[in-house]
Scaffold this motif. Structure first.
Motif, PDB file in Angstrom:
ATOM      1  N   ALA A   8      30.449  49.211  51.865  1.00  0.00           N
ATOM      2  CA  ALA A   8      31.822  48.737  51.712  1.00  0.00           C
ATOM      3  C   ALA A   8      31.821  47.519  50.792  1.00  0.00           C
ATOM      4  O   ALA A   8      30.921  46.679  50.857  1.00  0.00           O
ATOM      5  N   VAL A   9      32.813  47.438  49.909  1.00  0.00           N
ATOM      6  CA  VAL A   9      32.919  46.307  48.998  1.00  0.00           C
ATOM      7  C   VAL A   9      34.356  45.804  48.981  1.00  0.00           C
ATOM      8  O   VAL A   9      35.297  46.553  49.213  1.00  0.00           O
ATOM      9  N   HIS A  10      34.504  44.519  48.713  1.00  0.00           N
ATOM     10  CA  HIS A  10      35.804  43.902  48.490  1.00  0.00           C
ATOM     11  C   HIS A  10      35.881  43.641  46.996  1.00  0.00           C
ATOM     12  O   HIS A  10      35.003  42.994  46.429  1.00  0.00           O
ATOM     13  N   VAL A  11      36.932  44.122  46.371  1.00  0.00           N
ATOM     14  CA  VAL A  11      37.056  43.971  44.924  1.00  0.00           C
ATOM     15  C   VAL A  11      38.498  43.606  44.600  1.00  0.00           C
ATOM     16  O   VAL A  11      39.433  44.029  45.274  1.00  0.00           O
ATOM     17  N   GLN A  12      38.665  42.794  43.550  1.00  0.00           N
ATOM     18  CA  GLN A  12      39.997  42.401  43.119  1.00  0.00           C
ATOM     19  C   GLN A  12      40.450  43.342  42.015  1.00  0.00           C
ATOM     20  O   GLN A  12      39.734  43.559  41.037  1.00  0.00           O
ATOM     21  N   SER A  16      46.587  43.984  39.059  1.00  0.00           N
ATOM     22  CA  SER A  16      47.479  43.400  40.066  1.00  0.00           C
ATOM     23  C   SER A  16      46.866  42.182  40.744  1.00  0.00           C
ATOM     24  O   SER A  16      47.572  41.432  41.414  1.00  0.00           O
ATOM     25  N   ARG A  17      45.554  41.986  40.623  1.00  0.00           N
ATOM     26  CA  ARG A  17      44.805  40.874  41.203  1.00  0.00           C
ATOM     27  C   ARG A  17      44.852  40.838  42.719  1.00  0.00           C
ATOM     28  O   ARG A  17      44.557  39.842  43.343  1.00  0.00           O
ATOM     29  N   GLU A  18      45.238  41.946  43.362  1.00  0.00           N
ATOM     30  CA  GLU A  18      45.189  41.992  44.830  1.00  0.00           C
ATOM     31  C   GLU A  18      43.817  42.480  45.272  1.00  0.00           C
ATOM     32  O   GLU A  18      43.140  43.215  44.563  1.00  0.00           O
ATOM     33  N   TRP A  19      43.395  42.022  46.463  1.00  0.00           N
ATOM     34  CA  TRP A  19      42.084  42.396  46.989  1.00  0.00           C
ATOM     35  C   TRP A  19      42.151  43.757  47.633  1.00  0.00           C
ATOM     36  O   TRP A  19      43.079  44.051  48.386  1.00  0.00           O
ATOM     37  N   ILE A  20      41.149  44.581  47.349  1.00  0.00           N
ATOM     38  CA  ILE A  20      41.071  45.951  47.866  1.00  0.00           C
ATOM     39  C   ILE A  20      39.717  46.108  48.551  1.00  0.00           C
ATOM     40  O   ILE A  20      38.702  45.616  48.052  1.00  0.00           O
TER      41      ILE A  20
END
Length: 95
Positions: A8-12, A16-20
């Motif tokens: 699992a990764v957190h990426v911007q 839109s610059r929102e975190w996914i």
């Protein structure tokens, strides 16, 4: 077909610059994939031929043992409360 994630990764998101949060097994679009810079986040494209899967706890013959911790950590003992302090009697205090 894109590459698949192994972790699992957190990426911007680049626009839109929102975190996914992307889950293991997801195949992100090319624009999101470009934001993931850790190579360990990706699954291997193809397993190497001829490699046998072995138990990680059992090293092969003539293979040095891995460096570091090899056994699961032992649980720490629960802390015990100190014995209650007792007041000294007046007769004992004078001695």
């Amino acid at each position: 077909m894109g590459r698949r994630l192994a972790t699992a990764v957190h990426v911007q998101h680049p626009t839109s610059r929102e975190w996914i949060v992307l889950e293991p097994g997801d195949e992100p679009d090319d624009d999101l994939a470009a934001e993931i810079t850790n190579p360990d986040a990706w699954e291997d494209d193809e397993p190497s031929p001829g490699l046998e899967e072995s138990e990680p706890d059992e090293p092969k013959k003539d293979e040095p043992k891995p460096f570091g911790f090899t056994a699961p950590p032992e649980p720490e003992p629960e802390p015990t409360a100190p014995a209650p302090r007792r007041r000294r009697k007046a007769a004992d205090a004078d001695e």
